[in-house]
Design a protein around this motif. Structure first.
Motif: not given
Length: 66
Positions: A22-24, A41-47, A49-53
């Motif tokens: 999810l987005t933050p 793998s479908r999320v960019e590397e720099d993103e 750190k800013r998401v909720v799993i």
């Protein structure tokens, strides 16, 4: 006082037994999948750190207290 509870039931409907990213702000699903690696793998590397799993469990799930 700020709202600290978000009802995610509508947003996560249909994602039972899957990993969800999810987005933050908890308002949008960025990615989902049965395996965490595939989902990430479908999320960019720099993103990453800013998401909720999280893992979505079925509504009928009830943890056992042994």
């Amino acid at each position: 006082m700020a709202k600290i509870y978000n009802d995610l039931s509508n947003l996560l409907k249909g994602y039972e037994n899957k990993w969800v990213i999810l987005t933050p702000d908890y308002k949008r699903v960025v990615s989902s999948g049965k395996k965490l690696d595939d989902t990430l793998s479908r999320v960019e590397e720099d993103e990453r750190k800013r998401v909720v799993i999280l893992r979505v469990v079925p509504p009928s799930y009830a943890p056992l207290n042994l």
